[in-house]
Each structure stands twice: as C-alpha cells, then as structure tokens.
Write a protein that holds these residues in place. Structure first.
Motif, PDB file in Angstrom:
ATOM      1  N   ASP A  81       7.427  -5.874  -0.424  1.00 21.97           N
ATOM      2  CA  ASP A  81       7.462  -4.412  -0.321  1.00 21.97           C
ATOM      3  C   ASP A  81       6.044  -3.907  -0.106  1.00 21.97           C
ATOM      4  O   ASP A  81       5.197  -3.987  -0.999  1.00 21.97           O
ATOM      5  CB  ASP A  81       8.051  -3.830  -1.614  1.00 21.97           C
ATOM      6  CG  ASP A  81       8.277  -2.317  -1.520  1.00 21.97           C
ATOM      7  OD1 ASP A  81       7.778  -1.703  -0.563  1.00 21.97           O
ATOM      8  OD2 ASP A  81       8.937  -1.771  -2.425  1.00 21.97           O
ATOM      9  N   ARG A  82       5.776  -3.405   1.094  1.00 22.93           N
ATOM     10  CA  ARG A  82       4.438  -2.911   1.417  1.00 22.93           C
ATOM     11  C   ARG A  82       4.377  -1.384   1.424  1.00 22.93           C
ATOM     12  O   ARG A  82       3.495  -0.796   2.029  1.00 22.93           O
ATOM     13  CB  ARG A  82       4.005  -3.443   2.792  1.00 22.93           C
ATOM     14  CG  ARG A  82       3.877  -4.947   2.891  1.00 22.93           C
ATOM     15  CD  ARG A  82       2.736  -5.485   2.067  1.00 22.93           C
ATOM     16  NE  ARG A  82       1.463  -4.902   2.449  1.00 22.93           N
ATOM     17  CZ  ARG A  82       0.287  -5.287   1.953  1.00 22.93           C
ATOM     18  NH1 ARG A  82       0.239  -6.227   1.024  1.00 22.93           N
ATOM     19  NH2 ARG A  82      -0.833  -4.712   2.351  1.00 22.93           N
ATOM     20  N   SER A  83       5.310  -0.745   0.729  1.00 24.70           N
ATOM     21  CA  SER A  83       5.254   0.706   0.633  1.00 24.70           C
ATOM     22  C   SER A  83       4.041   1.111  -0.201  1.00 24.70           C
ATOM     23  O   SER A  83       3.579   0.367  -1.080  1.00 24.70           O
ATOM     24  CB  SER A  83       6.526   1.255   0.003  1.00 24.70           C
ATOM     25  OG  SER A  83       6.612   0.882  -1.370  1.00 24.70           O
ATOM     26  N   LEU A  84       3.518   2.307   0.082  1.00 24.11           N
ATOM     27  CA  LEU A  84       2.372   2.798  -0.688  1.00 24.11           C
ATOM     28  C   LEU A  84       2.718   2.888  -2.164  1.00 24.11           C
ATOM     29  O   LEU A  84       1.879   2.595  -3.032  1.00 24.11           O
ATOM     30  CB  LEU A  84       1.923   4.155  -0.159  1.00 24.11           C
ATOM     31  CG  LEU A  84       1.418   4.200   1.286  1.00 24.11           C
ATOM     32  CD1 LEU A  84       0.995   5.612   1.658  1.00 24.11           C
ATOM     33  CD2 LEU A  84       0.257   3.229   1.492  1.00 24.11           C
ATOM     34  N   LYS A  85       3.947   3.262  -2.471  1.00 22.11           N
ATOM     35  CA  LYS A  85       4.347   3.354  -3.879  1.00 22.11           C
ATOM     36  C   LYS A  85       4.315   1.995  -4.546  1.00 22.11           C
ATOM     37  O   LYS A  85       3.775   1.849  -5.654  1.00 22.11           O
ATOM     38  CB  LYS A  85       5.752   3.963  -3.969  1.00 22.11           C
ATOM     39  CG  LYS A  85       6.228   4.152  -5.407  1.00 22.11           C
ATOM     40  CD  LYS A  85       7.583   4.844  -5.459  1.00 22.11           C
ATOM     41  CE  LYS A  85       8.026   5.053  -6.902  1.00 22.11           C
ATOM     42  NZ  LYS A  85       9.350   5.752  -6.976  1.00 22.11           N
ATOM     43  N   ALA A  86       4.866   0.976  -3.893  1.00 26.01           N
ATOM     44  CA  ALA A  86       4.885  -0.364  -4.480  1.00 26.01           C
ATOM     45  C   ALA A  86       3.484  -0.920  -4.649  1.00 26.01           C
ATOM     46  O   ALA A  86       3.212  -1.670  -5.594  1.00 26.01           O
ATOM     47  CB  ALA A  86       5.728  -1.303  -3.609  1.00 26.01           C
ATOM     48  N   THR A 137       1.257  13.559   7.970  1.00 22.54           N
ATOM     49  CA  THR A 137       2.703  13.751   8.063  1.00 22.54           C
ATOM     50  C   THR A 137       3.103  15.192   7.783  1.00 22.54           C
ATOM     51  O   THR A 137       4.090  15.685   8.343  1.00 22.54           O
ATOM     52  CB  THR A 137       3.454  12.807   7.120  1.00 22.54           C
ATOM     53  OG1 THR A 137       2.984  12.992   5.768  1.00 22.54           O
ATOM     54  CG2 THR A 137       3.256  11.358   7.523  1.00 22.54           C
ATOM     55  N   SER A 185      -1.960   9.662   4.764  1.00 22.52           N
ATOM     56  CA  SER A 185      -0.555   9.818   5.131  1.00 22.52           C
ATOM     57  C   SER A 185      -0.089  11.247   4.871  1.00 22.52           C
ATOM     58  O   SER A 185       0.603  11.856   5.706  1.00 22.52           O
ATOM     59  CB  SER A 185       0.307   8.828   4.338  1.00 22.52           C
ATOM     60  OG  SER A 185       1.672   8.965   4.665  1.00 22.52           O
ATOM     61  N   ASP A 241       4.631   5.429   5.372  1.00 25.23           N
ATOM     62  CA  ASP A 241       4.466   5.204   3.929  1.00 25.23           C
ATOM     63  C   ASP A 241       4.313   3.720   3.606  1.00 25.23           C
ATOM     64  O   ASP A 241       4.519   3.299   2.473  1.00 25.23           O
ATOM     65  CB  ASP A 241       5.659   5.783   3.156  1.00 25.23           C
ATOM     66  CG  ASP A 241       6.988   5.108   3.502  1.00 25.23           C
ATOM     67  OD1 ASP A 241       7.019   4.275   4.438  1.00 25.23           O
ATOM     68  OD2 ASP A 241       7.999   5.416   2.840  1.00 25.23           O
ATOM     69  N   GLU A 242       3.910   2.938   4.615  1.00 25.69           N
ATOM     70  CA  GLU A 242       3.664   1.512   4.406  1.00 25.69           C
ATOM     71  C   GLU A 242       2.223   1.166   4.769  1.00 25.69           C
ATOM     72  O   GLU A 242       1.599   1.843   5.596  1.00 25.69           O
ATOM     73  CB  GLU A 242       4.608   0.656   5.255  1.00 25.69           C
ATOM     74  CG  GLU A 242       6.054   0.696   4.834  1.00 25.69           C
ATOM     75  CD  GLU A 242       6.877  -0.323   5.611  1.00 25.69           C
ATOM     76  OE1 GLU A 242       7.595  -1.105   4.975  1.00 25.69           O
ATOM     77  OE2 GLU A 242       6.784  -0.331   6.853  1.00 25.69           O
ATOM     78  N   ASP A 262      -0.008   5.472  -3.591  1.00 28.36           N
ATOM     79  CA  ASP A 262       0.652   6.700  -3.165  1.00 28.36           C
ATOM     80  C   ASP A 262       0.087   7.963  -3.818  1.00 28.36           C
ATOM     81  O   ASP A 262       0.632   9.054  -3.616  1.00 28.36           O
ATOM     82  CB  ASP A 262       2.157   6.618  -3.429  1.00 28.36           C
ATOM     83  CG  ASP A 262       2.510   6.369  -4.894  1.00 28.36           C
ATOM     84  OD1 ASP A 262       1.650   5.832  -5.629  1.00 28.36           O
ATOM     85  OD2 ASP A 262       3.637   6.699  -5.297  1.00 28.36           O
ATOM     86  N   SER A 296       1.130   2.720   8.282  1.00 25.53           N
ATOM     87  CA  SER A 296       2.247   3.068   9.159  1.00 25.53           C
ATOM     88  C   SER A 296       3.230   3.897   8.334  1.00 25.53           C
ATOM     89  O   SER A 296       4.096   3.353   7.642  1.00 25.53           O
ATOM     90  CB  SER A 296       2.926   1.816   9.713  1.00 25.53           C
ATOM     91  OG  SER A 296       4.008   2.152  10.564  1.00 25.53           O
TER      92      SER A 296
END
Length: 290
Positions: A3-8, A94, A90, A36-37, A12, A34
């Motif tokens: 999981d490369r999401s900013l949250k993970a 966005t 981001s 949120d990743e 974030d 990219s």
C-alpha cells in the motif's frame, strides 16, 4: 501489493489544514507522487526520465500513461518548507483540479540554509525560507513541476515569496544518480529571515510547536497578541488577517528580521522559465556507466 497511499506511508498530513504539523513530512527517497500515492523511483545513472518506477517502467513512460508530460518538459523547484511534503503538494494541486503527478527527489544542495520567514502565513504558522550560506550542504527535495503545476504553486507563494533561479555552477546540486543539475528554481521570503538570539538566521524546518513556543517566550507583545501557547497562536492567526499582520509587524519592530538581499541577483522576473532539459548541463555531470 504494498500500500503506497500517503495515508499508509504516514505522509498525508496537510499543514495548510493542520498548521502545527508544518512543514509536514517530506519525501525521504526519490518517488513519483501520483494523486494520493507515492511510488518509489529506482535511481539509474541516467537522466531522470530514465529512472524506473513501479513494474520497471521508465519514469517518462509512466508519466505518459498518466497523460502527463515527461521529466524533460518540467521545471525543477527546490523545496525548503511544505512543498517537500507529498501531502501538502497533493492538497495544493488537487483542490485546484490539477493532477498531483510530480516526481520528488532529495538532492544535495550546496550554499543554501533553511531558516524561518519573517512573517506569519495565512494558515497561521511561521513558514520556512531559504537563505544563502556558502558553507551549508543540505538535502532538499526537488519537485519537477509542469507548467500548470508551477503556476499553481506560484499563486500559493506570491506575494509573500519571490522565485529565483539558482545556477548550478554557483550552487552545487547533486542528484542521487550523481548528476549535477545545471540550475533549479527556489522560492525565498519577501519578508526576510527571522534572526535567532545570536543574530544569525534562526534555523527552520523543525517542529512548529517548538518554534512558536520559543517565539512566545521571547516576546511579551507576541504573548499578548497570540498567546498563551502554540495552539492559540495558529488559531488566532489563522482566523484573522489583521492579527497576522500585527504579529508580522512585531517581528520587524523588535529587530527579529534579517533582510533577504542575497537572493536578489538570482530573482526570476523575466518569465523565461527553464525546463529541466533546457538547463545548462555541467561537464561530466553524470558518472560513467560501468
């Protein structure tokens, strides 16, 4: 799949919405933001567009698949504050409907220190600003922005910041690949740099709560206006432009601000933007392949 999401990744935080998190968590390794990743980039001893992103694709190929321009058609911008934070970048893009697709690479930069701006930002925090220190060698994130992204960031920085272009033959900038950049943009504060107790630039880039607490402890005027603590500072300053202006005025009136004249020879007011591929390469900028 990882999981490369900013949250993970714990990246974030958005300082514009959470001022005490300023400057946010920076990209600590070469990566492609990219949306949120944040996708890792494999460094090659080649130009940036030939570095590899997920599934072994060249960065330029990955950008094209996303409908975005390649690295050679982007503008390298050195970040000294929240523009190094994927979460903040981001958010900035966005919310304006601009794709947040940005290569972000830590680069060793010679001659630039990180201080604190002599003003209070619209979000209520005291933002960072560069200053020239020829003895300093600092790892700073460079973001490669396309034309629309650069315009959007310009709009968030002006009029409190001005844009300069630092030439690579005066400010050594070394990529993880060994490439030495021919130049890069940087934003510096139009309000000067906060001085520390020793009269030298107060070091920036650290914990915002600690900075605001120190400033409150040093000034009865600031305590009366913004105290008693950092939480009250950002709450009061973020809600009222007049309060921010009064606080900024206190900085200047009490001799806490050093002028930012060293960057003036490098100010970019011409509109003649320099793409990555347009920047003058330095001789022997890339190590030979073995």
């Amino acid at each position: 799949m990882e999981d490369r999401s900013l949250k993970a990744l714990g990246l974030d935080d958005v300082p514009a919405k959470q001022p005490l998190t300023y400057p946010g968590r920076p990209a600590v390794e070469p990566a492609l933001l990219s949306g949120d990743e944040l996708l890792p980039l494999e460094v090659r001893r080649q130009r940036l567009g030939d570095w590899r992103v997920s599934r072994g694709r060249r960065l330029d190929e990955a950008l094209r698949e996303l409908g975005q321009v390649g690295a050679g058609h982007r503008y390298p911008v050195i970040a000294v504050g929240s523009n190094a934070s994927p979460g903040q970048v981001s958010y900035k893009l966005t919310r304006l409907g601009i794709p947040a697709t940005v290569p972000m690479v830590p680069v060793w930069v010679q001659g630039v220190g990180v201080g604190c701006s002599g003003h209070i930002s619209p979000a209520g925090y005291v933002a960072g600003t560069p200053y020239i220190d020829r003895s300093s060698r600092t790892s700073l994130v460079v973001a490669w922005l396309d034309a629309a992204q650069l315009k959007a960031v310009d709009d968030t920085e002006f009029p409190d910041y001005r844009r300069a272009i630092l030439p690579g033959d005066e400010f050594d900038m070394v990529m993880p690949s060994g490439e030495r950049l021919g130049g890069a943009y940087i934003y510096f504060s139009a309000h000067g740099v906060l001085a520390g107790p020793d009269g030298r630039p107060r070091q920036g880039g650290g914990d915002q709560s600690a900075l605001l607490a120190a400033l409150l402890a040093d000034s009865a005027e600031l305590r009366e206006l913004l105290g008693p603590d950092p939480a009250s500072w950002v709450s009061k300053a973020g809600a009222d432009r007049a309060v921010r202006e009064r606080g900024t005025g206190i900085f200047g009136a009490t001799g806490r601000v050093l002028p930012q004249s060293d960057f003036l020879p490098y100010v970019d007011d011409s509109g003649d933007l320099r793409l990555y591929d347009d920047l003058p390469p330095l001789a022997g900028s890339l190590p030979s392949m073995t």
